[in-house]
Design a protein around this motif. Sequence first.
Motif, PDB file in Angstrom:
ATOM      1  N   PHE A  49      -4.182  19.560  -3.530  1.00  0.00           N
ATOM      2  CA  PHE A  49      -3.857  20.976  -2.899  1.00  0.00           C
ATOM      3  C   PHE A  49      -2.277  20.936  -2.619  1.00  0.00           C
ATOM      4  O   PHE A  49      -1.950  19.935  -2.079  1.00  0.00           O
ATOM      5  N   ASP A  50      -1.783  22.229  -2.677  1.00  0.00           N
ATOM      6  CA  ASP A  50      -0.315  22.345  -2.445  1.00  0.00           C
ATOM      7  C   ASP A  50       0.015  22.465  -1.008  1.00  0.00           C
ATOM      8  O   ASP A  50       0.936  22.138  -0.231  1.00  0.00           O
ATOM      9  N   ALA A  51      -1.158  23.141  -0.365  1.00  0.00           N
ATOM     10  CA  ALA A  51      -1.270  23.337   1.185  1.00  0.00           C
ATOM     11  C   ALA A  51      -2.403  23.502   1.761  1.00  0.00           C
ATOM     12  O   ALA A  51      -3.531  23.563   1.079  1.00  0.00           O
ATOM     13  N   ALA A  52      -2.438  23.222   3.026  1.00  0.00           N
ATOM     14  CA  ALA A  52      -3.644  23.495   3.663  1.00  0.00           C
ATOM     15  C   ALA A  52      -3.455  24.209   4.940  1.00  0.00           C
ATOM     16  O   ALA A  52      -2.428  23.961   5.718  1.00  0.00           O
ATOM     17  N   VAL A  53      -4.352  24.922   5.365  1.00  0.00           N
ATOM     18  CA  VAL A  53      -4.519  25.835   6.495  1.00  0.00           C
ATOM     19  C   VAL A  53      -5.518  25.231   7.498  1.00  0.00           C
ATOM     20  O   VAL A  53      -6.712  25.189   7.226  1.00  0.00           O
ATOM     21  N   ILE A  54      -5.031  24.969   8.877  1.00  0.00           N
ATOM     22  CA  ILE A  54      -5.868  24.662   9.977  1.00  0.00           C
ATOM     23  C   ILE A  54      -5.566  25.635  10.931  1.00  0.00           C
ATOM     24  O   ILE A  54      -4.709  25.699  11.619  1.00  0.00           O
ATOM     25  N   SER A  55      -6.682  26.478  11.331  1.00  0.00           N
ATOM     26  CA  SER A  55      -6.675  27.710  12.171  1.00  0.00           C
ATOM     27  C   SER A  55      -7.856  27.747  13.113  1.00  0.00           C
ATOM     28  O   SER A  55      -8.839  28.028  12.917  1.00  0.00           O
ATOM     29  N   LEU A  56      -7.375  27.275  14.441  1.00  0.00           N
ATOM     30  CA  LEU A  56      -8.593  27.174  15.374  1.00  0.00           C
ATOM     31  C   LEU A  56      -9.733  26.339  15.156  1.00  0.00           C
ATOM     32  O   LEU A  56     -10.822  26.873  15.133  1.00  0.00           O
ATOM     33  N   VAL A  57      -9.409  25.237  14.501  1.00  0.00           N
ATOM     34  CA  VAL A  57     -10.535  24.622  14.286  1.00  0.00           C
ATOM     35  C   VAL A  57     -10.524  22.985  14.682  1.00  0.00           C
ATOM     36  O   VAL A  57     -11.473  22.445  15.084  1.00  0.00           O
ATOM     37  N   LEU A  58      -9.346  22.338  15.049  1.00  0.00           N
ATOM     38  CA  LEU A  58      -9.179  21.093  15.499  1.00  0.00           C
ATOM     39  C   LEU A  58      -9.742  20.989  16.903  1.00  0.00           C
ATOM     40  O   LEU A  58     -10.198  19.966  17.498  1.00  0.00           O
ATOM     41  N   CYS A  59      -9.801  22.111  17.581  1.00  0.00           N
ATOM     42  CA  CYS A  59     -10.606  22.085  18.907  1.00  0.00           C
ATOM     43  C   CYS A  59     -12.083  21.766  18.857  1.00  0.00           C
ATOM     44  O   CYS A  59     -12.797  21.158  20.077  1.00  0.00           O
ATOM     45  N   SER A  60     -12.633  22.138  17.656  1.00  0.00           N
ATOM     46  CA  SER A  60     -14.130  21.855  17.565  1.00  0.00           C
ATOM     47  C   SER A  60     -14.602  20.732  16.686  1.00  0.00           C
ATOM     48  O   SER A  60     -15.766  20.411  16.505  1.00  0.00           O
ATOM     49  N   VAL A  61     -13.823  20.226  15.775  1.00  0.00           N
ATOM     50  CA  VAL A  61     -14.112  19.060  14.965  1.00  0.00           C
ATOM     51  C   VAL A  61     -14.512  17.842  15.878  1.00  0.00           C
ATOM     52  O   VAL A  61     -13.892  17.564  17.213  1.00  0.00           O
ATOM     53  N   ARG A  62     -15.484  17.074  15.410  1.00  0.00           N
ATOM     54  CA  ARG A  62     -16.018  15.821  16.399  1.00  0.00           C
ATOM     55  C   ARG A  62     -15.135  14.852  16.223  1.00  0.00           C
ATOM     56  O   ARG A  62     -14.902  14.153  17.254  1.00  0.00           O
ATOM     57  N   ASP A  63     -14.304  14.495  15.063  1.00  0.00           N
ATOM     58  CA  ASP A  63     -13.530  13.545  15.071  1.00  0.00           C
ATOM     59  C   ASP A  63     -12.133  13.950  14.387  1.00  0.00           C
ATOM     60  O   ASP A  63     -11.908  14.033  13.195  1.00  0.00           O
ATOM     61  N   VAL A  64     -11.082  14.195  15.391  1.00  0.00           N
ATOM     62  CA  VAL A  64      -9.950  14.823  14.933  1.00  0.00           C
ATOM     63  C   VAL A  64      -9.280  13.799  14.004  1.00  0.00           C
ATOM     64  O   VAL A  64      -8.714  14.380  12.906  1.00  0.00           O
ATOM     65  N   PRO A  65      -8.887  12.505  14.349  1.00  0.00           N
ATOM     66  CA  PRO A  65      -8.069  11.557  13.472  1.00  0.00           C
ATOM     67  C   PRO A  65      -8.603  11.567  12.053  1.00  0.00           C
ATOM     68  O   PRO A  65      -7.809  11.515  11.071  1.00  0.00           O
TER      69      PRO A  65
END
Length: 229
Positions: A115-131
């Motif tokens: 992919f050329d780009a990734a979009v992360i929108s209001l999602v890191l708050c809820s993932v189980r393992d951020v790293p």
Amino acid sequence: MPLRSAGSGKVSPDPVHHPLFARYYARVSVNAETRMGMAGVRERLLAGLSGRVIEIGAGNGLNFGHYPRTVSEIVAIEPERTLRQLAVESALRSGVPVDVAPGAAEALPVKSEAFDAAVISLVLCSVRDVPRALGEVRRVLRPGGEVRFFEHGRGGGRVMTFTQRALDRTVWPPLNGGCHLARDPVAALREAGFELGPYRRMVMPENGPRLPTSYCVLGTAWRPALKER
């Protein structure tokens, strides 16, 4: 790239299942488009993107209508079944091709450097393992690929930060689909090896009361241009 889409008729295990919260979020997010100015935030988040884009945690697909026509394809990953079904409906109204697929941020069902780009929108708050999730974002981006992010997190001074952390330890995640209030998305991106570009801290709603969810950041980061050895 083979993907098992939400509309394929095949049954996939859902890595996330929060049906009550999903219905609540769908209603609130639609209202926030105008009442909180989220439509304008989405426009700024996605402006100027091009090529193949992966959106992680697409929710009910409200970003789809804001992608510029220079985007050739969007692969939208959403783990929650109710929201994914709504995202499929949004994809049908999009001006660019969108493939909605199940999957978790910590194990994206796509090839590396695709992919050329990734979009992360209001999602890191809820993932189980951020790293681990950000490691996956880095894996699927081509060298030099761009990350656009809009996240809420820690902010507001000592009292508000204490409140956010207290809520994270008690009632907030179970009631809100695993959401956490006191995470630091900018620090997490930096620690995951991304090069931070310009970003802006902001409060949502801009003219409303200051809530534990109000402290947001909108910005850009890049996977380093040189391949890691």
